[in-house]
Design a protein around this motif. Structure first.
Motif, PDB file in Angstrom:
ATOM      1  N   GLY A   1       0.737  -1.256   0.096  1.00  0.00           N
ATOM      2  CA  GLY A   1      -0.128  -0.078   0.076  1.00  0.00           C
ATOM      3  C   GLY A   1       0.798   1.237   0.089  1.00  0.00           C
ATOM      4  O   GLY A   1       1.463   1.753   1.079  1.00  0.00           O
ATOM      5  N   GLY A   2       1.004   2.039  -1.309  1.00  0.00           N
ATOM      6  CA  GLY A   2       1.654   3.292  -1.098  1.00  0.00           C
ATOM      7  C   GLY A   2       3.052   3.031  -1.865  1.00  0.00           C
ATOM      8  O   GLY A   2       3.667   2.203  -1.884  1.00  0.00           O
ATOM      9  N   PRO A   3       3.301   3.991  -2.735  1.00  0.00           N
ATOM     10  CA  PRO A   3       4.768   3.969  -3.658  1.00  0.00           C
ATOM     11  C   PRO A   3       5.859   3.817  -2.602  1.00  0.00           C
ATOM     12  O   PRO A   3       6.754   3.042  -3.210  1.00  0.00           O
ATOM     13  N   ARG A   4       5.881   4.238  -1.579  1.00  0.00           N
ATOM     14  CA  ARG A   4       7.058   4.110  -0.768  1.00  0.00           C
ATOM     15  C   ARG A   4       7.447   2.769  -0.532  1.00  0.00           C
ATOM     16  O   ARG A   4       8.562   2.126  -0.640  1.00  0.00           O
ATOM     17  N   LYS A   5       6.212   1.864  -0.033  1.00  0.00           N
ATOM     18  CA  LYS A   5       6.336   0.499   0.168  1.00  0.00           C
ATOM     19  C   LYS A   5       6.680  -0.361  -1.382  1.00  0.00           C
ATOM     20  O   LYS A   5       7.551  -1.155  -1.330  1.00  0.00           O
ATOM     21  N   VAL A   6       5.994  -0.022  -2.264  1.00  0.00           N
ATOM     22  CA  VAL A   6       6.146  -0.604  -3.797  1.00  0.00           C
ATOM     23  C   VAL A   6       7.505  -0.371  -4.287  1.00  0.00           C
ATOM     24  O   VAL A   6       7.856  -1.365  -4.598  1.00  0.00           O
TER      25      VAL A   6
END
Length: 318
Positions: free
Chosen positions: A173-178
């Motif tokens: 969930g979310g670009p930082r994690k992806v």
């Protein structure tokens, strides 16, 4: 000693620093000088008083996983254990403190070359990830979808599945994690908060053979719909706040197996030892995303509940 107290159920603010009596080991016990304490999502639920399988009764010092050095032993325990670096479960409480007393059979020695903080990060999550991969039976070429793939367990699942020769689809969930997922071994990295995320997976790899469900709720249901006949699904978390809604009847209709492992305690200990050995050999890397001093345990819980964390969250006691 310094400790964190849970005196009543509530939000993160109910975790308050305060003194506690220094524990001393009795017969069959050892005393650990704690360097790092593990924090789990389950502990945030315990603190809030939500119903669940691991409920606690205040007042108590929370925490079920620690890493440190054995400082003293009980009268009938081998004194040669003193000075050893170990990780240990505490039996459900007592981990958010400078010292913890546990049964002498509980600690696991940390392999040479593995830092204590990495060992604490591996202790519960490494055990869980190793168990899940074995339970599902990941095979070379399997298309493996891992939810919460940037979390403590999920980040290890990505590595283990890739090492087994699977094609890994990491979902977070979310670009930082992806953005973290390709570096862990994910061939495809998808943000489940974006509309049409399942369509992107379907267009890229077709269906999937395995789902590791760490989110539950609607995300689990959508991931289930991606499974091909003969697929396997296993749940290990409920980051959404609810378990997977997939019923056994729906799985049978789609020729999908819902895997529910039943592992004896001795086997769980073996999984922990194996995960620590893999980490010491550089074959498995825990992702420690954030760390807080002991006194800021409330902030750590708040960050986890806000889903603002990646990987493992630790409390640094010293």
């Amino acid at each position: 000693m310094r400790a964190i107290w849970l005196r009543e159920f509530g939000g993160p603010e109910v975790l308050t620093p305060g003194p506690a009596p220094d524990p001393s080991p009795g017969p069959g016990q050892v005393l650990i000088d704690v360097a790092h304490a593990n924090i789990t999502f389950v502990e945030t639920q315990q603190r809030s008083g939500r119903p669940g399988p691991f409920q606690v009764t205040p007042p108590l010092i929370p925490g079920n996983g620690v890493g440190g050095v054995i400082a003293a032993v009980g009268p009938d325990v081998d004194p040669a254990l003193t000075g050893r670096r170990v990780v240990s479960a505490t039996g459900g409480s007592g981990g958010y403190a400078e010292r913890a007393v546990v049964d002498a059979s509980a600690p696991i020695e940390v392999p040479a070359g593995l830092a204590l903080d990495a060992a604490v990060a591996m202790m519960a999550d490494g055990r869980t990830a190793t168990m899940l991969v074995e339970a599902v039976g990941v095979r070379p070429g399997d298309r493996v979808l891992i939810e919460a793939a940037a979390g403590g367990v999920g980040s290890l699942l990505v590595q283990l599945a890739a090492r087994a020769g699977a094609r890994v689809i990491g979902v977070a969930g979310g670009p930082r994690k992806v953005d973290l997922l390709p570096g862990l071994g994910a061939e495809v990295a998808v943000d489940y908060r974006m509309p049409g995320w399942a369509d992107r997976i379907r267009d890229t790899v077709g269906g999937v053979d395995v789902v590791f469900d760490g989110v539950g709720g609607p995300v689990a249901r959508t991931a289930f719909e991606l499974l091909a006949p003969g697929g396997r699904m296993i749940s290990f978390g409920l980051a959404s706040g609810e378990w997977s809604p997939v019923a056994p009847e729906a799985a049978a209709e789609r020729q999908v197996t819902l895997v529910r492992p039943d592992v004896p305690p001795a086997r769980l200990r073996a999984y922990t030892i194996g995960a620590l050995a893999d980490a010491a050999a550089g074959q498995l890397r825990p992702l420690i995303g954030q760390r807080f001093p002991l006194e800021r345990a409330a902030d750590a819980h708040a960050a986890i509940e806000a889903r603002a964390t990646v990987g493992k969250t630790l409390l640094d006691v010293v």
